[in-house]
Motif scaffolding. Sequence first.
Motif, PDB file in Angstrom:
ATOM      1  N   LEU A 231       0.831  -1.209   0.000  1.00 14.25           N
ATOM      2  CA  LEU A 231       0.000   0.000   0.000  1.00 14.25           C
ATOM      3  C   LEU A 231       0.860   1.250   0.000  1.00 14.25           C
ATOM      4  CD1 LEU A 231      -2.809  -0.746   2.615  1.00 14.25           C
ATOM      5  CD2 LEU A 231      -3.010  -0.702   0.137  1.00 14.25           C
ATOM      6  N   LEU A 232       1.872   1.241   0.853  1.00 15.74           N
ATOM      7  CA  LEU A 232       2.757   2.406   0.957  1.00 15.74           C
ATOM      8  C   LEU A 232       3.479   2.672  -0.357  1.00 15.74           C
ATOM      9  CD1 LEU A 232       4.153   1.690   4.507  1.00 15.74           C
ATOM     10  CD2 LEU A 232       2.609   3.553   3.876  1.00 15.74           C
ATOM     11  N   GLU A 233       3.899   1.607  -1.029  1.00 12.47           N
ATOM     12  CA  GLU A 233       4.617   1.765  -2.294  1.00 12.47           C
ATOM     13  C   GLU A 233       3.736   2.359  -3.390  1.00 12.47           C
ATOM     14  OE1 GLU A 233       6.358  -2.018  -3.286  1.00 12.47           O
ATOM     15  OE2 GLU A 233       7.590  -2.019  -1.463  1.00 12.47           O
ATOM     16  N   THR A 234       2.448   2.016  -3.384  1.00 12.77           N
ATOM     17  CA  THR A 234       1.565   2.539  -4.432  1.00 12.77           C
ATOM     18  C   THR A 234       1.140   3.971  -4.181  1.00 12.77           C
ATOM     19  OG1 THR A 234      -0.466   1.741  -3.354  1.00 12.77           O
ATOM     20  CG2 THR A 234       0.613   0.244  -4.917  1.00 12.77           C
ATOM     21  N   ASP A 235       1.205   4.437  -2.943  1.00 14.14           N
ATOM     22  CA  ASP A 235       0.813   5.790  -2.525  1.00 14.14           C
ATOM     23  C   ASP A 235      -0.417   6.287  -3.278  1.00 14.14           C
ATOM     24  OD1 ASP A 235       0.602   8.233  -1.352  1.00 14.14           O
ATOM     25  OD2 ASP A 235       2.429   9.059  -2.218  1.00 14.14           O
ATOM     26  N   PRO A 236      -1.584   5.758  -2.946  1.00 14.64           N
ATOM     27  CA  PRO A 236      -2.801   6.149  -3.652  1.00 14.64           C
ATOM     28  C   PRO A 236      -3.186   7.620  -3.468  1.00 14.64           C
ATOM     29  CG  PRO A 236      -3.308   4.796  -1.753  1.00 14.64           C
ATOM     30  CD  PRO A 236      -1.817   4.794  -1.893  1.00 14.64           C
ATOM     31  N   TYR A 237      -2.580   8.292  -2.522  1.00 14.19           N
ATOM     32  CA  TYR A 237      -2.884   9.705  -2.291  1.00 14.19           C
ATOM     33  C   TYR A 237      -2.168  10.622  -3.289  1.00 14.19           C
ATOM     34  CZ  TYR A 237      -4.749   7.926   2.061  1.00 14.19           C
ATOM     35  OH  TYR A 237      -5.468   7.228   2.984  1.00 14.19           O
ATOM     36  N   ALA A 238      -1.140  10.133  -3.938  1.00 15.69           N
ATOM     37  CA  ALA A 238      -0.341  10.960  -4.840  1.00 15.69           C
ATOM     38  C   ALA A 238      -1.155  11.526  -5.997  1.00 15.69           C
ATOM     39  CB  ALA A 238       0.842  10.153  -5.372  1.00 15.69           C
ATOM     40  N   ALA A 239      -2.237  10.863  -6.367  1.00 13.70           N
ATOM     41  CA  ALA A 239      -3.048  11.302  -7.502  1.00 13.70           C
ATOM     42  C   ALA A 239      -3.990  12.458  -7.155  1.00 13.70           C
ATOM     43  CB  ALA A 239      -3.868  10.119  -8.027  1.00 13.70           C
ATOM     44  N   PHE A 240      -4.017  12.872  -5.895  1.00 12.90           N
ATOM     45  CA  PHE A 240      -4.976  13.885  -5.449  1.00 12.90           C
ATOM     46  C   PHE A 240      -4.260  15.107  -4.896  1.00 12.90           C
ATOM     47  CE2 PHE A 240      -6.898   9.734  -5.142  1.00 12.90           C
ATOM     48  CZ  PHE A 240      -8.091   9.923  -5.806  1.00 12.90           C
ATOM     49  N   ALA A 241      -4.828  16.282  -5.191  1.00 19.65           N
ATOM     50  CA  ALA A 241      -4.308  17.538  -4.631  1.00 19.65           C
ATOM     51  C   ALA A 241      -4.950  17.712  -3.255  1.00 19.65           C
ATOM     52  CB  ALA A 241      -4.662  18.705  -5.539  1.00 19.65           C
ATOM     53  N   LEU A 242      -4.174  17.470  -2.218  1.00 21.69           N
ATOM     54  CA  LEU A 242      -4.668  17.567  -0.850  1.00 21.69           C
ATOM     55  C   LEU A 242      -4.089  18.798  -0.168  1.00 21.69           C
ATOM     56  CD1 LEU A 242      -4.267  13.837   0.247  1.00 21.69           C
ATOM     57  CD2 LEU A 242      -6.312  14.974  -0.622  1.00 21.69           C
ATOM     58  N   PRO A 243      -4.844  19.408   0.727  1.00 23.48           N
ATOM     59  CA  PRO A 243      -4.299  20.534   1.484  1.00 23.48           C
ATOM     60  C   PRO A 243      -3.078  20.083   2.287  1.00 23.48           C
ATOM     61  CG  PRO A 243      -6.673  20.322   1.861  1.00 23.48           C
ATOM     62  CD  PRO A 243      -6.233  19.119   1.095  1.00 23.48           C
ATOM     63  N   PRO A 244      -2.127  20.963   2.522  1.00 24.21           N
ATOM     64  CA  PRO A 244      -0.913  20.587   3.260  1.00 24.21           C
ATOM     65  C   PRO A 244      -1.201  20.026   4.657  1.00 24.21           C
ATOM     66  CG  PRO A 244      -0.706  22.804   2.361  1.00 24.21           C
ATOM     67  CD  PRO A 244      -2.100  22.355   2.088  1.00 24.21           C
ATOM     68  N   ASN A 245      -2.295  20.444   5.276  1.00 26.95           N
ATOM     69  CA  ASN A 245      -2.605  19.970   6.622  1.00 26.95           C
ATOM     70  C   ASN A 245      -3.557  18.769   6.634  1.00 26.95           C
ATOM     71  OD1 ASN A 245      -4.730  21.569   5.680  1.00 26.95           O
ATOM     72  ND2 ASN A 245      -5.293  22.268   7.729  1.00 26.95           N
ATOM     73  N   ALA A 246      -3.817  18.204   5.472  1.00 25.97           N
ATOM     74  CA  ALA A 246      -4.728  17.056   5.391  1.00 25.97           C
ATOM     75  C   ALA A 246      -4.101  15.826   6.038  1.00 25.97           C
ATOM     76  CB  ALA A 246      -5.073  16.754   3.941  1.00 25.97           C
ATOM     77  N   LYS A 247      -4.929  15.085   6.741  1.00 20.73           N
ATOM     78  CA  LYS A 247      -4.531  13.805   7.323  1.00 20.73           C
ATOM     79  C   LYS A 247      -5.056  12.704   6.414  1.00 20.73           C
ATOM     80  CE  LYS A 247      -2.809  15.511  11.125  1.00 20.73           C
ATOM     81  NZ  LYS A 247      -1.409  15.437  11.428  1.00 20.73           N
ATOM     82  N   ARG A 248      -4.256  11.689   6.245  1.00 21.94           N
ATOM     83  CA  ARG A 248      -4.628  10.558   5.400  1.00 21.94           C
ATOM     84  C   ARG A 248      -4.973   9.377   6.287  1.00 21.94           C
ATOM     85  NH1 ARG A 248      -1.123  13.981   3.448  1.00 21.94           N
ATOM     86  NH2 ARG A 248      -0.844  14.322   1.242  1.00 21.94           N
ATOM     87  N   VAL A 249      -6.089   8.714   5.972  1.00 20.30           N
ATOM     88  CA  VAL A 249      -6.478   7.523   6.725  1.00 20.30           C
ATOM     89  C   VAL A 249      -6.849   6.416   5.755  1.00 20.30           C
ATOM     90  CG1 VAL A 249      -7.240   8.734   8.811  1.00 20.30           C
ATOM     91  CG2 VAL A 249      -8.876   8.301   6.990  1.00 20.30           C
ATOM     92  N   VAL A 250      -6.604   5.194   6.193  1.00 19.74           N
ATOM     93  CA  VAL A 250      -6.953   4.007   5.417  1.00 19.74           C
ATOM     94  C   VAL A 250      -7.945   3.200   6.234  1.00 19.74           C
ATOM     95  CG1 VAL A 250      -6.111   1.938   4.251  1.00 19.74           C
ATOM     96  CG2 VAL A 250      -4.618   3.928   4.474  1.00 19.74           C
ATOM     97  N   SER A 251      -9.059   2.854   5.606  1.00 21.86           N
ATOM     98  CA  SER A 251     -10.026   1.962   6.243  1.00 21.86           C
ATOM     99  C   SER A 251      -9.887   0.596   5.592  1.00 21.86           C
ATOM    100  CB  SER A 251     -11.447   2.488   6.071  1.00 21.86           C
ATOM    101  OG  SER A 251     -11.597   3.713   6.741  1.00 21.86           O
ATOM    102  N   PHE A 252      -9.758  -0.408   6.425  1.00 23.38           N
ATOM    103  CA  PHE A 252      -9.603  -1.775   5.959  1.00 23.38           C
ATOM    104  C   PHE A 252     -10.945  -2.483   6.049  1.00 23.38           C
ATOM    105  CE2 PHE A 252      -5.522  -0.359   7.539  1.00 23.38           C
ATOM    106  CZ  PHE A 252      -4.683  -0.679   6.484  1.00 23.38           C
ATOM    107  N   LEU A 253     -11.350  -3.082   4.945  1.00 26.01           N
ATOM    108  CA  LEU A 253     -12.597  -3.838   4.873  1.00 26.01           C
ATOM    109  C   LEU A 253     -12.277  -5.325   4.906  1.00 26.01           C
ATOM    110  CD1 LEU A 253     -14.187  -1.917   1.842  1.00 26.01           C
ATOM    111  CD2 LEU A 253     -14.412  -1.372   4.280  1.00 26.01           C
ATOM    112  N   ARG A 254     -13.192  -6.119   5.407  1.00 31.65           N
ATOM    113  CA  ARG A 254     -12.987  -7.568   5.418  1.00 31.65           C
ATOM    114  C   ARG A 254     -13.098  -8.137   4.006  1.00 31.65           C
ATOM    115  NH1 ARG A 254     -12.283 -10.454   9.875  1.00 31.65           N
ATOM    116  NH2 ARG A 254     -13.334  -9.136  11.369  1.00 31.65           N
ATOM    117  N   GLU A 255     -14.033  -7.612   3.226  1.00 32.04           N
ATOM    118  CA  GLU A 255     -14.256  -8.042   1.839  1.00 32.04           C
ATOM    119  C   GLU A 255     -14.305  -6.798   0.956  1.00 32.04           C
ATOM    120  OE1 GLU A 255     -14.388 -11.202   0.925  1.00 32.04           O
ATOM    121  OE2 GLU A 255     -14.308 -11.950   2.977  1.00 32.04           O
ATOM    122  N   PRO A 256     -14.016  -6.938  -0.332  1.00 31.17           N
ATOM    123  CA  PRO A 256     -14.151  -5.781  -1.219  1.00 31.17           C
ATOM    124  C   PRO A 256     -15.580  -5.227  -1.155  1.00 31.17           C
ATOM    125  CG  PRO A 256     -12.992  -7.541  -2.339  1.00 31.17           C
ATOM    126  CD  PRO A 256     -13.516  -8.111  -1.042  1.00 31.17           C
TER     127      PRO A 256
END
Length: 110
Positions: free
Chosen positions: A22-47
Amino acid sequence: MQNSLGRTFYTIVRQVDSLRGLLETDPYAAFALPPNAKRVVSFLREPSSAKLALPIGTDEVRILAVVGREVFTAYVPSEKGPVFMKLIEKAFGTDVTTRTWETVRECAAA
């Protein structure tokens, strides 16, 4: 959990190699986020079977992407508290485990 912690709660576990991926793919890189934005990942049991037109949310919180069993959200901290959890639970229910991107990084380094 009951024996060790005195209570139980919903938990989802991922392998360290999965977190590193997940860290290697950095899915946040594709989005313009404010400098103070916090990133969170929610893990689901199933897709998720939810059909969402992403990104969704408000100026304070946005669900940016869903990849497999992970939901990537960004929020701007405010006095309103964890508004991101309300959006995540509305979209995916309460059976999720959510961690900050920094916590995922620390777990992957273990």
